[in-house]
Enzyme design. Structure first.
Site, PDB file in Angstrom:
ATOM      1  N   GLU A  68      90.307  51.482  93.091  1.00  8.72           N
ATOM      2  CA  GLU A  68      90.374  51.422  91.632  1.00  8.72           C
ATOM      3  C   GLU A  68      89.228  52.244  91.055  1.00  8.72           C
ATOM      4  OE1 GLU A  68      90.504  47.309  90.419  1.00  8.72           O
ATOM      5  OE2 GLU A  68      92.381  46.956  91.490  1.00  8.72           O
ATOM      6  N   HIS A 109      94.108  46.302  86.428  1.00 11.58           N
ATOM      7  CA  HIS A 109      93.371  45.102  86.852  1.00 11.58           C
ATOM      8  C   HIS A 109      92.945  44.253  85.638  1.00 11.58           C
ATOM      9  CE1 HIS A 109      90.858  43.468  90.431  1.00 11.58           C
ATOM     10  NE2 HIS A 109      91.187  42.492  89.614  1.00 11.58           N
TER      11      HIS A 109
HETATM   12  N1  LIG Z   1      94.372  40.480  88.556  1.00  5.32           N
HETATM   13  C1  LIG Z   1      93.292  39.886  88.130  1.00  5.32           C
HETATM   14  O1  LIG Z   1      92.670  40.277  87.152  1.00  5.32           O
HETATM   15  C2  LIG Z   1      92.830  38.651  88.843  1.00  5.32           C
HETATM   16  C3  LIG Z   1      92.156  37.675  88.131  1.00  5.32           C
HETATM   17  C4  LIG Z   1      91.807  36.510  88.790  1.00  5.32           C
HETATM   18  C5  LIG Z   1      92.061  36.368  90.147  1.00  5.32           C
HETATM   19  N2  LIG Z   1      92.675  37.373  90.818  1.00  5.32           N
HETATM   20  C6  LIG Z   1      92.964  37.231  92.252  1.00  5.32           C
HETATM   21  O2  LIG Z   1      94.034  36.305  92.400  1.00  5.32           O
HETATM   22  C7  LIG Z   1      93.969  35.755  93.711  1.00  5.32           C
HETATM   23  C8  LIG Z   1      94.227  34.261  93.655  1.00  5.32           C
HETATM   24  O3  LIG Z   1      93.204  33.616  92.894  1.00  5.32           O
HETATM   25  P1  LIG Z   1      93.062  32.009  92.942  1.00  5.32           P
HETATM   26  O4  LIG Z   1      92.002  31.630  91.997  1.00  5.32           O
HETATM   27  O5  LIG Z   1      94.386  31.389  92.817  1.00  5.32           O
HETATM   28  O6  LIG Z   1      92.534  31.852  94.434  1.00  5.32           O
HETATM   29  P2  LIG Z   1      92.569  30.531  95.337  1.00  5.32           P
HETATM   30  O7  LIG Z   1      91.504  30.737  96.337  1.00  5.32           O
HETATM   31  O8  LIG Z   1      92.544  29.322  94.477  1.00  5.32           O
HETATM   32  O9  LIG Z   1      94.004  30.611  96.035  1.00  5.32           O
HETATM   33  C9  LIG Z   1      94.336  31.509  97.044  1.00  5.32           C
HETATM   34  C10 LIG Z   1      95.364  30.831  97.919  1.00  5.32           C
HETATM   35  O10 LIG Z   1      95.919  31.785  98.815  1.00  5.32           O
HETATM   36  C11 LIG Z   1      96.093  31.157 100.070  1.00  5.32           C
HETATM   37  N3  LIG Z   1      96.188  32.212 101.073  1.00  5.32           N
HETATM   38  C12 LIG Z   1      95.202  33.020 101.528  1.00  5.32           C
HETATM   39  N4  LIG Z   1      95.707  33.919 102.385  1.00  5.32           N
HETATM   40  C13 LIG Z   1      97.034  33.670 102.465  1.00  5.32           C
HETATM   41  C14 LIG Z   1      98.078  34.297 103.171  1.00  5.32           C
HETATM   42  N5  LIG Z   1      97.866  35.360 103.968  1.00  5.32           N
HETATM   43  N6  LIG Z   1      99.321  33.782 103.036  1.00  5.32           N
HETATM   44  C15 LIG Z   1      99.551  32.702 102.240  1.00  5.32           C
HETATM   45  N7  LIG Z   1      98.589  32.089 101.547  1.00  5.32           N
HETATM   46  C16 LIG Z   1      97.342  32.583 101.649  1.00  5.32           C
HETATM   47  C17 LIG Z   1      94.883  30.256 100.211  1.00  5.32           C
HETATM   48  O11 LIG Z   1      95.075  29.242 101.169  1.00  5.32           O
HETATM   49  C18 LIG Z   1      94.776  29.703  98.778  1.00  5.32           C
HETATM   50  O12 LIG Z   1      95.539  28.537  98.607  1.00  5.32           O
HETATM   51  C19 LIG Z   1      92.611  36.128  94.273  1.00  5.32           C
HETATM   52  O13 LIG Z   1      92.755  37.176  95.178  1.00  5.32           O
HETATM   53  C20 LIG Z   1      91.847  36.598  93.065  1.00  5.32           C
HETATM   54  O14 LIG Z   1      90.859  37.542  93.378  1.00  5.32           O
HETATM   55  C21 LIG Z   1      93.082  38.498  90.197  1.00  5.32           C
END
Ligand SMILES: NC(=O)c1ccc[n+]([C@@H]2O[C@H](COP(=O)([O-])OP(=O)(O)OC[C@H]3O[C@@H](n4cnc5c(N)ncnc54)[C@H](O)[C@@H]3O)[C@@H](O)[C@H]2O)c1
Length: 435
Positions: free
Chosen positions: A295, A318
């Protein structure tokens, strides 16, 4: 604040020789409510509410709009106590090595894999993030995109902007009754599940961890099982290294014909060349992608991607969590965590240190002792205090992996000898004194 340069001071102000900042950090903390000596550096346009909050606590705040590279950051951290970043700044072992005064890092976002958490922990540097502040914003964007793609809104919109009236219903669907497959059922995935069900979607999810299924959502035993029958697949996995490339040619090929792919989690989890081929072949009917393997670092920088120019594909820079509400909440939340760590040594919700919070009685002094988690440390610390006649008014210990964190409130003025002895315990990583 030049913490550690003079060594810790007793309540009476006598200096004690400090250990090397790399091995042991024995730091005299500013008094509660007297944080004027602290300097914070906030990068990447963190919400002004964080600046206001830290300044109101007496902390000097410097800001810079973009991310810094490794050398720039190391130079900028020479005299900094608190660092605030978002997702673009890489805080490496090398950077931390050159930040002798750094007490804590605030990741004003959710993800923290841009920070070497272990390297920070072994230096006694606490890392905090905002795990819940922008959950709702990401979920709302996912819902908006799922509806927009299912109705082929982007195509209707660009046709009409180009002067072409296309009123056909072909390929446009309601989301009601369609099946959403959520990969990663954490904070975001599970909230998406609830809102998607309220729109009439059937929800399936796959998570590597055991998760409680909310509402009528169905847990699937494997990713392949989920891919076979979902009309929309939305990725919400975390950024652990093992997730690199988990969604490639094989996974796209297993998706149901005509399905939609959504990724608002991490750029490195999906293969965009493979996604491009499946959109161009018509196997998938659309995609929404908010996160990319590479990015741009700064506003206005060029963006290149295999996904540019594809039909019924929504690309966003993003911005899943980028709403004013979320940014403000993140600003408050993380600034509050940094402030609390400075004022009380509290590490509740720290992502790399043992989580400890202890109400401090007025008139006590607090010793915040980070140590290697081996048997007998608590007994040794308390023996030092008892031998010197220092009474313990409150105490709490938590461990996490190889580290233990002990907050001890003492009623008497501790002496320079007490601090020296605690600092010199072989298990001590850092000792901070909060008067
Ligand atoms: N686009 C954006 O601006 C933005 C904003 C916030 C968060 N995010 C991203 O969103 C994602 C999720 O955030 P969250 O707060 O829900 O995180 P979280 O840690 O609460 O949830 C992630 C979940 O994914 C599961 N997981 C991990 N690897 C896996 C796999 N290979 N297969 C299946 N399940 C798997 C974990 O067990 C967990 O339950 C993160 O990567 C975060 O960085 C992006």
């Amino acid at each position: 604040m030049t913490l550690g340069s003079d060594g810790p001071r007793t309540a009476a102000g006598a200096a004690v020789e400090a250990a090397s900042p790399r091995s042991k950090r024995s730091l005299a903390m500013p008094k509660r409510g007297d944080q004027e000596a602290c300097t914070a550096l906030l990068l990447e346009n963190i919400h002004p509410v964080a600046v206001q909050q830290l300044e109101a606590a007496g902390i000097t705040v410097r800001t810079a709009p973009g991310a810094m590279d490794e050398d720039e950051l190391a130079a900028a951290l020479a005299d900094v106590d608190l660092l605030g970043i978002r997702s673009k700044t890489q805080v490496t072992d090398k950077v931390l090595e050159q930040a002798p005064h750094l007490l804590a890092i605030g990741a004003f976002c959710i993800g923290t894999n841009q920070i070497d958490l272990e390297a920070a922990a072994v230096r006694g540097i606490a890392v905090f993030n905002a795990p819940f502040s922008n959950t709702r914003s990401v979920v709302e964007l996912a819902i908006a995109e799922i509806i927009a793609l299912t109705r082929r809104l982007t195509q209707k919109d660009s046709a009409l902007h180009a002067g072409k009236w296309d009123k056909s219903a072909e390929g446009a669907h309601e989301v009601r009754g369609r099946r959403l497959g959520i990969v990663g059922y954490g904070n975001i995935g599970s909230q998406l599940s609830v809102i998607a069900e309220s729109l009439g979607m059937s929800v399936s999810f796959f998570d590597v961890a055991d998760k409680l299924a909310l509402g009528n959502a169905r847990r699937r035993g494997s990713l392949d099982d989920l891919l076979a029958d979902c009309d929309v697949v939305s990725l919400h996995v975390d950024g652990r290294p093992g997730n690199a490339g988990i969604f490639g040619e094989r996974e796209f090929a297993r998706m149901k014909p005509g399905a939609i792919f959504v990724n608002l989690s991490r750029g490195f989890v999906a293969d965009h060349e493979a996604l491009r081929e499946h959109i161009l072949s018509g196997h998938l009917s659309g995609a929404a992608v908010d996160v990319f393997p590479q990015e741009p670092k700064r506003q206005g920088d060029d963006f290149s991607s295999a996904l540019r120019g594809l039909p019924n594909v929504i690309l966003t820079p993003h911005i899943g969590g980028s709403t004013e509400e979320a940014q403000e909440d993140i600003g408050h939340f993380v600034a509050g965590k940094l402030q609390d760590f400075v004022a009380t040594g509290g590490t509740t919700l720290s992502v790399n240190l043992p989580s400890v919070g202890l109400e401090q009685a007025p008139g006590t002094h607090r010793l915040a002792h980070l140590h290697h988690n081996v048997p007998g440390v608590l007994a040794r610390v308390n023996a030092v205090l008892a031998d010197r006649g220092v009474n313990i008014e409150g105490q709490v210990l938590t461990t996490r992996g190889t580290l233990g964190y002990l907050l001890t409130d003492v009623g008497l003025d501790y002496t320079a000898e007490v601090i020296k002895e605690l600092t010199e315990l072989p298990e001590t990583v850092s000792l901070r004194i909060i008067d």
